[in-house]
Design an enzyme around this catalytic site. Structure first.
Site, PDB file in Angstrom:
ATOM      1  N   HIS A 235       0.821  -1.209   0.000  1.00  0.00           N
ATOM      2  CA  HIS A 235       0.000   0.000   0.000  1.00  0.00           C
ATOM      3  C   HIS A 235       0.858   1.262   0.000  1.00  0.00           C
ATOM      4  CE1 HIS A 235      -3.877  -2.085   1.638  1.00  0.00           C
ATOM      5  NE2 HIS A 235      -3.683  -2.278   0.348  1.00  0.00           N
ATOM      6  N   HIS A 366      -4.070  -5.876 -10.730  1.00  0.00           N
ATOM      7  CA  HIS A 366      -2.741  -5.340 -10.411  1.00  0.00           C
ATOM      8  C   HIS A 366      -1.735  -5.666 -11.509  1.00  0.00           C
ATOM      9  CE1 HIS A 366      -3.542  -3.949  -6.307  1.00  0.00           C
ATOM     10  NE2 HIS A 366      -4.265  -5.030  -6.149  1.00  0.00           N
TER      11      HIS A 366
END
Length: 387
Positions: A235, A366
């Site tokens: 993150h 992703h």
């Protein structure tokens, strides 16, 4: 090297009559698993990007996803918004951020129904999740929008920034676009320029309703897929990259967007890589930078490569390109699955496929974004860069 066309072929196998399902490692939808809105929305977004590339058949897959989100079983025609899953009636910010993203990408791609989906999802986001006083989004409601959870989270806000930047690129209204980018700037300012900077670039993820950090949250469930304990290394890379996408949309961006992106990236790199003596990024670290969950997640490596790629484009510094290339090679050697064309979603520290947090290879979000960011200009959204 991972081939985008083969990855998209794999992703297309997730199609269900009324949406998209969660893929197992054999490329089949896992039987018995409920349909989940975040999967449907992320797959719709990915196929929207593929449609912008001109991939044959992608347009039909985007339309299928848009129709599923507008009229399928996950859409709540009675109370509005989207259920988290076919067996979960909660209304979550994380989920709705991805519906906004799917609608925005479908709109930019010119897909029928995309603008209607974006308008509906953005209206729900603004009315029910965006907290103007806090400059952040609240987390989760019950189905009827009558009870709001006391929990607040950075993860949903990170994807809220991504979604509102994508929406700003898609809405066609300069005033609304400016307002959305202003909201993204406020959120990034609180999370990155506030909490992360104040804690020497160790980003807190969990908060009370008053936005007080909860550093011990989920200590007893450290491998949670969405709310793990401690510092989530991937993150930090993701926030660093989003600061740069945001910076690209502003006529006069504040200097901290680049400065903080570099600092957050460097902290994740220096503290994360091989923190336990094995190559790769552990899923989480504690507040003293010690590994908590040592499993390697494909998404975290993808976000590391993506952040390095964008920093290389923005700064021209060779070290970021070198890191992107080195980490990509690590991913190709460790994570790439020749049987599917995708990447294993989780590995042990030693590189063996694992499933402590993630079963199967559920979606292509992703990895597809990592592949598509390479060699393209930095814009507010990947759809805008492809357009």
């Amino acid at each position: 090297m991972t081939d985008l066309d083969r990855l998209l072929d794999f992703a297309a196998r997730s199609r269900l009559p009324d949406g998209f399902g969660y893929l197992g490692s054999d490329g089949r939808v896992l039987p018995g698993r409920p349909q989940e809105t975040w999967i449907v929305a992320r797959m719709t977004h990915v196929f929207g990007l593929a449609h912008l590339l001109g991939r044959p058949g992608a347009g039909e897959l985007v339309r299928h996803g848009v129709d599923a989100l507008r009229t399928g079983p996950l859409h709540d025609g009675e109370h509005g918004g989207w259920r988290s899953a076919t067996d979960d009636d909660t209304k979550a910010a994380y989920v709705h951020a991805f519906v906004v993203l799917a609608g925005a990408t479908a709109t930019v791609a010119g897909v029928e129904g995309g603008r209607a989906l974006l308008e509906e999802a953005l209206a729900v986001w603004q009315r029910d999740f965006w907290d103007e006083d806090a400059g952040l989004a609240v987390e989760e409601w019950d189905r009827a929008w009558t009870r709001l959870s006391d929990y607040r989270g950075a993860n949903a806000n990170m994807h809220g920034v991504e979604a509102t930047l994508a929406a700003a690129d898609a809405v066609g209204d300069p005033a609304l676009a400016a307002r959305l980018r202003g909201q993204a700037l406020r959120s990034a300012g609180r999370v990155v320029h506030g909490w992360a900077r104040d804690r020497d670039w160790r980003l807190p993820e969990h908060f009370t309703a008053a936005w007080e950090p909860l550093p011990e949250y989920n200590r007893d469930r450290p491998a949670d897929p969405f709310r793990p304990y401690g510092v989530t290394v991937g993150h930090q890379f993701e926030w660093a990259r989003l600061c740069l996408h945001l910076r690209a949309t502003l006529a006069d961006p504040p200097g901290w967007l680049l400065e903080d992106a570099v600092a957050l990236f460097d902290a994740a790199t220096d503290r994360g890589w091989a923190a336990d003596g094995e190559d790769g990024f552990p899923y989480t670290l504690d507040w003293a930078d010690r590994p908590v969950v040592g499993a390697r997640m494909h998404w975290a490596l993808c976000e590391a490569v993506a952040a390095a790629t964008v920093l290389a484009e923005v700064t021209g510094a060779r070290r970021y390109r070198e890191l992107a290339d080195r980490w990509r090679a690590h991913g190709e050697a460790r994570f790439a699955d020749p049987a599917t064309g995708s990447w294993h979603h989780e590995l042990t520290p030693g590189g063996e496929p694992a499933s402590g947090t993630w079963a199967g290879q559920p979606d292509a979000y992703h990895l597809a974004q990592m592949l598509l960011l390479d060699g393209r200009p930095v814009r507010g959204s990947l759809a805008a860069a492809l357009r």
